[in-house]
Scaffold this motif. Structure first.
Motif, PDB file in Angstrom:
ATOM      1  N   SER A 142     -22.226  45.693   7.589  1.00  0.00           N
ATOM      2  CA  SER A 142     -20.609  45.640   7.580  1.00  0.00           C
ATOM      3  C   SER A 142     -19.851  44.831   9.306  1.00  0.00           C
ATOM      4  N   LYS A 143     -18.966  44.960   9.549  1.00  0.00           N
ATOM      5  CA  LYS A 143     -18.261  43.882  10.895  1.00  0.00           C
ATOM      6  C   LYS A 143     -18.696  45.078  12.139  1.00  0.00           C
ATOM      7  N   ALA A 144     -18.791  46.770  12.148  1.00  0.00           N
ATOM      8  CA  ALA A 144     -18.423  47.157  12.709  1.00  0.00           C
ATOM      9  C   ALA A 144     -20.478  47.460  13.365  1.00  0.00           C
ATOM     10  N   ARG A 145     -21.072  46.885  12.466  1.00  0.00           N
ATOM     11  CA  ARG A 145     -22.710  47.378  12.563  1.00  0.00           C
ATOM     12  C   ARG A 145     -22.693  46.272  13.255  1.00  0.00           C
ATOM     13  N   ALA A 146     -22.464  45.204  12.695  1.00  0.00           N
ATOM     14  CA  ALA A 146     -23.165  43.722  13.039  1.00  0.00           C
ATOM     15  C   ALA A 146     -23.179  43.960  14.236  1.00  0.00           C
ATOM     16  N   LEU A 147     -21.555  44.301  15.377  1.00  0.00           N
ATOM     17  CA  LEU A 147     -21.450  44.001  16.246  1.00  0.00           C
ATOM     18  C   LEU A 147     -21.794  44.424  17.119  1.00  0.00           C
ATOM     19  N   LYS A 148     -22.124  46.120  16.603  1.00  0.00           N
ATOM     20  CA  LYS A 148     -23.188  46.805  17.194  1.00  0.00           C
ATOM     21  C   LYS A 148     -24.530  46.256  17.685  1.00  0.00           C
ATOM     22  N   ARG A 149     -25.146  45.289  16.389  1.00  0.00           N
ATOM     23  CA  ARG A 149     -26.476  44.861  16.324  1.00  0.00           C
ATOM     24  C   ARG A 149     -25.823  43.742  18.153  1.00  0.00           C
ATOM     25  N   ALA A 150     -25.196  43.294  17.414  1.00  0.00           N
ATOM     26  CA  ALA A 150     -25.105  42.089  17.962  1.00  0.00           C
ATOM     27  C   ALA A 150     -24.812  41.654  19.642  1.00  0.00           C
ATOM     28  N   TYR A 151     -24.203  43.326  20.055  1.00  0.00           N
ATOM     29  CA  TYR A 151     -24.050  44.151  21.361  1.00  0.00           C
ATOM     30  C   TYR A 151     -25.058  44.168  22.259  1.00  0.00           C
ATOM     31  N   ARG A 152     -26.192  45.553  21.639  1.00  0.00           N
ATOM     32  CA  ARG A 152     -27.347  45.394  21.348  1.00  0.00           C
ATOM     33  C   ARG A 152     -28.698  44.121  22.187  1.00  0.00           C
ATOM     34  N   LEU A 153     -28.146  43.324  21.196  1.00  0.00           N
ATOM     35  CA  LEU A 153     -28.922  42.527  21.470  1.00  0.00           C
ATOM     36  C   LEU A 153     -28.455  41.543  22.859  1.00  0.00           C
ATOM     37  N   ALA A 154     -27.559  41.574  23.073  1.00  0.00           N
ATOM     38  CA  ALA A 154     -26.737  40.940  23.906  1.00  0.00           C
ATOM     39  C   ALA A 154     -26.772  41.645  25.818  1.00  0.00           C
ATOM     40  N   ASP A 155     -26.723  42.770  24.920  1.00  0.00           N
ATOM     41  CA  ASP A 155     -26.905  44.019  26.150  1.00  0.00           C
ATOM     42  C   ASP A 155     -28.878  43.560  26.943  1.00  0.00           C
ATOM     43  N   GLU A 156     -29.070  43.784  25.601  1.00  0.00           N
ATOM     44  CA  GLU A 156     -30.992  43.326  26.906  1.00  0.00           C
ATOM     45  C   GLU A 156     -31.218  42.343  27.131  1.00  0.00           C
ATOM     46  N   LYS A 157     -30.653  40.255  26.663  1.00  0.00           N
ATOM     47  CA  LYS A 157     -30.268  39.492  27.217  1.00  0.00           C
ATOM     48  C   LYS A 157     -29.719  39.745  28.328  1.00  0.00           C
ATOM     49  N   GLN A 158     -28.843  40.553  28.482  1.00  0.00           N
ATOM     50  CA  GLN A 158     -28.153  39.911  29.558  1.00  0.00           C
ATOM     51  C   GLN A 158     -28.855  40.787  30.786  1.00  0.00           C
ATOM     52  N   LYS A 159     -29.566  42.138  30.481  1.00  0.00           N
ATOM     53  CA  LYS A 159     -30.136  41.948  31.608  1.00  0.00           C
ATOM     54  C   LYS A 159     -31.795  42.253  32.071  1.00  0.00           C
ATOM     55  N   LYS A 160     -32.208  41.322  30.819  1.00  0.00           N
ATOM     56  CA  LYS A 160     -33.490  39.132  31.003  1.00  0.00           C
ATOM     57  C   LYS A 160     -32.988  38.174  32.521  1.00  0.00           C
ATOM     58  N   ILE A 161     -31.909  38.321  32.372  1.00  0.00           N
ATOM     59  CA  ILE A 161     -31.117  37.747  32.888  1.00  0.00           C
ATOM     60  C   ILE A 161     -30.626  37.971  34.428  1.00  0.00           C
ATOM     61  N   GLU A 162     -30.500  39.229  34.595  1.00  0.00           N
ATOM     62  CA  GLU A 162     -29.905  40.465  35.853  1.00  0.00           C
ATOM     63  C   GLU A 162     -31.539  40.075  36.645  1.00  0.00           C
ATOM     64  N   GLU A 163     -32.218  40.388  36.043  1.00  0.00           N
ATOM     65  CA  GLU A 163     -33.465  39.792  36.410  1.00  0.00           C
ATOM     66  C   GLU A 163     -34.184  38.853  37.231  1.00  0.00           C
ATOM     67  N   ILE A 164     -33.951  37.591  36.187  1.00  0.00           N
ATOM     68  CA  ILE A 164     -34.362  36.962  36.963  1.00  0.00           C
ATOM     69  C   ILE A 164     -33.271  36.430  37.942  1.00  0.00           C
ATOM     70  N   LEU A 165     -32.065  37.111  37.825  1.00  0.00           N
ATOM     71  CA  LEU A 165     -31.031  36.372  38.948  1.00  0.00           C
ATOM     72  C   LEU A 165     -31.399  36.998  40.617  1.00  0.00           C
ATOM     73  N   SER A 166     -32.111  38.333  40.438  1.00  0.00           N
ATOM     74  CA  SER A 166     -32.725  39.163  41.179  1.00  0.00           C
ATOM     75  C   SER A 166     -34.063  38.115  41.848  1.00  0.00           C
ATOM     76  N   THR A 167     -35.096  38.171  41.487  1.00  0.00           N
ATOM     77  CA  THR A 167     -35.897  36.787  41.847  1.00  0.00           C
ATOM     78  C   THR A 167     -35.421  36.159  42.763  1.00  0.00           C
ATOM     79  N   LEU A 168     -34.074  35.566  42.292  1.00  0.00           N
ATOM     80  CA  LEU A 168     -33.907  34.145  43.435  1.00  0.00           C
ATOM     81  C   LEU A 168     -33.499  34.724  44.600  1.00  0.00           C
ATOM     82  N   PRO A 169     -33.421  33.348  45.704  1.00  0.00           N
ATOM     83  CA  PRO A 169     -32.603  33.535  46.693  1.00  0.00           C
ATOM     84  C   PRO A 169     -31.178  34.224  46.908  1.00  0.00           C
TER      85      PRO A 169
END
Length: 234
Positions: free
Chosen positions: A72-99
């Protein structure tokens, strides 16, 4: 970074930092591991004009989940946002190691951050109208979808629904990706490195240069030169 192809730009232009660079992180593309994203960011920081945008394509990925996985559209968005949250966390971890001075040049954005604007909505209306009324353009969009999913036997209903993915991408690419900061300042990012080129890239550049579907391009009111690199981390 291994640059296989320069599209609408040159090596000299890239190395002279002509463009602000954005990195489009596709949630369905397994190439975007944490380590590969790190390498894209580090390369972008060395070659950008004055900032880097990392765009996580969550809302449009939900279209794929809904249509191809039968959610369903709602379930699809929920899954996409969960995956995006996980990806954003990893990107934030990358930035935390940069000057800090380098990390401060990088902005993380989600799809709504670059699409919920009058600028985007106008261009989306233009390409939706063209898709509806211009058979050649309609068929070209279908060919983009089929190229990206050669293993899928897609019927007319699914092709029509998946076309929304392509139509939503065009306004983000066509005149540079625009992002508004909290202080009200706008910045336009005009070069994207990506692991592989498709017919969509040909369409984007063709519209930008008015060499493809010139009547549609005129309505899109392109004012910025955009560039695409076929770029791999090794």
């Amino acid at each position: 970074m291994r640059i296989k192809q320069y599209v609408n730009t040159t090596k000299d232009e890239v190395e002279s930092k002509k463009h602000n660079i954005w990195i489009g992180v596709s949630l369905g593309n397994k190439y975007f591991t944490k380590e590969n994203i790190r390498k894209y960011i580090e390369w972008a920081l060395q070659h950008t004009k004055d900032g880097v945008l990392v765009l996580i394509a969550d809302d449009i990925y939900a279209i794929n989940i809904e249509i191809l996985d039968g959610r369903s559209k709602a379930r699809a968005l929920k899954r996409a946002y969960r995956l995006a949250d996980e990806k954003q966390k990893k990107i934030e971890e990358i930035l935390s190691t940069l000057p800090k001075d380098e990390a401060s040049k990088v902005t993380i954005a989600r799809w709504k951050d670059v699409s919920k604007t009058k600028y985007h909505e106008h261009r989306l209306e233009v390409v939706r109208d063209a898709f509806k009324n211009n058979k050649e353009f309609h068929d070209y969009v279908y060919s983009i979808i089929k190229e990206g999913r050669p293993d899928r036997n897609l019927d007319e209903v699914r092709l029509e629904s998946l076309s929304e993915y392509v139509l939503h991408e065009i306004p983000v690419f066509i005149n540079g990706t625009k992002y508004q900061f909290k202080n009200g300042e706008w910045k336009t990012y005009t070069l994207i490195p990506y692991p592989g080129l498709t017919k969509l890239d040909k369409l984007i550049v063709g519209l930008s240069n008015k060499t493809l579907f010139s009547e549609i391009a005129e309505k899109l009111k392109v004012t910025n030169e955009i560039a695409i690199l076929e770029a791999y981390v090794n």
